[in-house]
Design an enzyme around this catalytic site. Structure first.
Site, mmCIF file in Angstrom:
data_model
loop_
_atom_site.group_PDB
_atom_site.id
_atom_site.type_symbol
_atom_site.label_atom_id
_atom_site.label_comp_id
_atom_site.label_asym_id
_atom_site.label_seq_id
_atom_site.Cartn_x
_atom_site.Cartn_y
_atom_site.Cartn_z
ATOM 1 N N CYS A 1 5.546 -7.454 7.174
ATOM 2 C CA CYS A 1 6.534 -6.956 8.132
ATOM 3 C C CYS A 1 6.842 -8.075 9.109
ATOM 4 O O CYS A 1 5.973 -8.864 9.464
ATOM 5 C CB CYS A 1 5.971 -5.752 8.886
ATOM 6 N N CYS B 1 3.178 8.377 1.555
ATOM 7 C CA CYS B 1 3.628 7.389 2.526
ATOM 8 C C CYS B 1 3.827 6.075 1.771
ATOM 9 O O CYS B 1 2.896 5.579 1.138
ATOM 10 C CB CYS B 1 2.535 7.249 3.584
ATOM 11 N N CYS C 1 -1.750 1.844 8.110
ATOM 12 C CA CYS C 1 -0.808 0.852 7.631
ATOM 13 C C CYS C 1 -1.374 -0.574 7.577
ATOM 14 O O CYS C 1 -1.781 -1.121 8.587
ATOM 15 C CB CYS C 1 0.369 0.907 8.598
ATOM 16 N N CYS D 1 -0.648 -3.266 15.025
ATOM 17 C CA CYS D 1 -0.498 -2.911 13.606
ATOM 18 C C CYS D 1 -0.993 -4.026 12.696
ATOM 19 O O CYS D 1 -0.616 -5.182 12.873
ATOM 20 C CB CYS D 1 0.981 -2.617 13.339
ATOM 21 N N CYS E 1 4.302 -5.877 15.658
ATOM 22 C CA CYS E 1 3.745 -4.969 16.672
ATOM 23 C C CYS E 1 2.257 -5.319 16.802
ATOM 24 O O CYS E 1 1.547 -5.426 15.797
ATOM 25 C CB CYS E 1 3.909 -3.511 16.252
ATOM 26 N N GLU F 1 0.824 -1.204 0.000
ATOM 27 C CA GLU F 1 0.000 0.000 0.000
ATOM 28 C C GLU F 1 0.858 1.252 0.000
ATOM 29 O O GLU F 1 1.947 1.256 0.557
ATOM 30 C CB GLU F 1 -0.841 0.049 1.270
#
Ligand code: SAH
Length: 370
Positions: free
Chosen positions: A126, A119, A350, A133, A130, A105
């Site tokens: 990832c 962004c 995100c 997220c 976290c 994205e």
């Protein structure tokens, strides 16, 4: 200035050639009898003139354009799958497919005046997990190469050019951990910055990291004018380790020491991001502890209203409470801002869009226990 020399045009040409199935730029040049100035024309056409593809490069002979297009030379490695605009028109979010089917994205924010921020993502998925997220919950797929990262910005730059606007800021705050893909991110920075190409000033670029201390040190030693942002989100190890597993590897003292060294060596400010999670990290005691860590340094705190995601068990702190938290930091002399929320109606946080369109990736991640 120190740092590794990264030749943006060479990086770009090598990726364009390999995407078209050549072993590298040399083979592409040999095959089409391209002199160095022809290669330069192609690069400039894409990176500076923002042309959409080789067919549009009128400085190249017509037959050459056709031949290059026919063998698969393209000016974009990211194909838009869905592009959504927020109801106020200020935020545009794109989901892009890469050659291997991975999706990432990128978001364009058009602020008042002519300021625009893009962004971008540095990885598909990832690895840092976290807890709050969406990207972190879905796990890691792969690193993006420098051109795949750059092409996200290029996509929006072309869109903006139609409206006679341009990108004024780029932030590495999309999917992925930029410092976990260090060389490709720095290659993308070189592409964004190239005065013969895209031409965005380094001071208009921000890299946001979860806090990889070894990479912060490496970055410090490069003495670049790029802004550094740290996703802090908690003022103590005990709390931070609860929702940011990376903290078990690099604890807060070590992280803060690396930040102090960065400021000392570069004389540049460090930005700390702090996402406001209701009843987790948002009480007055947290604010005071955070102020303690921030006070007396060239640091800036950016409080981020949390975009609730369906797959994470967190709620965002209410606005009055965010301001109360900000007031405590402010009273302690810590420069603090509260991020304006943009694009809520299009799930612009995100990883949110990808989580919606790739439910299978999400299900697979859950099955794999991530
Ligand atoms: N890996 C980098 C870049 C990630 S995203 C990093 O950790 O900094 C950029 C910022 O958005 C990070 O501070 C991240 O913690 C934050 N973020 C992630 N999910 C969010 C959400 N749902 N709402 C608000 N901020 C979020």
């Amino acid at each position: 200035m120190g740092g590794v020399t990264r030749d943006p045009m060479a990086i770009w040409l090598a990726r364009v050639a390999s995407r078209a199935g050549f072993s590298g730029t040399d083979e592409l040049a040999r095959e089409h009898d391209l002199k160095p100035y022809r290669l330069r024309q192609m690069y400039r056409a894409a990176a500076k003139e923002l042309l959409p593809g080789v067919e549009a490069v009128t400085t190249l002979p017509k037959e050459l354009r056709a031949a290059l297009a026919a063998c698969g030379v393209t000016f974009s490695s990211v194909a838009p799958v869905t592009v959504q605009r927020s109801s106020d028109g200020q935020t545009t979010k794109g989901l892009f497919r890469l050659d291997d089917g991975s999706e990432v994205e990128a978001v364009l924010m058009e602020h008042s005046g002519n300021r625009t921020t893009v962004c971008i993502s540095s990885q598909a998925g990832c690895a840092f997990a976290c807890a709050f997220c969406s990207t972190g919950q879905a796990g890691f797929t792969r690193n993006l190469d420098a051109v795949e990262i750059f092409d996200q910005a290029l996509y929006f730059a072309r869109e903006l050019a139609v409206r006679r606007k341009r990108i004024t800021n780029v932030v590495f705050m999309g999917m992925g951990e930029p410092f976990h893909n260090y060389e490709n991110v720095m290659g993308a920075v070189a592409l964004l910055n190239d005065p013969h190409g895209f031409g965005l000033g380094l001071r208009h670029i921000t890299i946001s990291t979860v806090g990889l201390v070894d990479k912060i040190e490496r970055f410090t030693d490069e003495h670049l004018q790029v802004n550094l942002a740290i996703s802090l989100h908690a003022p103590s190890d005990e709390l931070r380790s609860q929702f940011m597993p990376v903290n078990r590897k690099f604890g807060l003292d070590e992280l803060m020491t690396a930040c102090e060294r960065y400021v000392e060596k570069t004389r540049r400010k460090v930005f700390f991001e702090y996402v406001m999670l209701e009843s987790v990290n948002d009480d007055a005691a947290c604010a005071r502890q955070l102020a303690q860590r921030m006070r007396g340094h060239l640091y800036h705190v950016n409080l981020i209203p949390y975009n609730a995601t369906p797959d994470a068990p967190f709620a965002g702190t209410s606005e009055p409470r965010i301001w109360e938290f900000a007031r405590i930091l402010d009273a302690a002399g810590v420069p603090t801002t509260v991020r304006r929320n943009m694009g809520r109606d299009i799930a612009a946080a995100c990883g949110q869009l990808r989580a919606k369109t790739q439910p299978r990736a999400r299900a697979a991640a859950v099955a794999a226990g991530r």
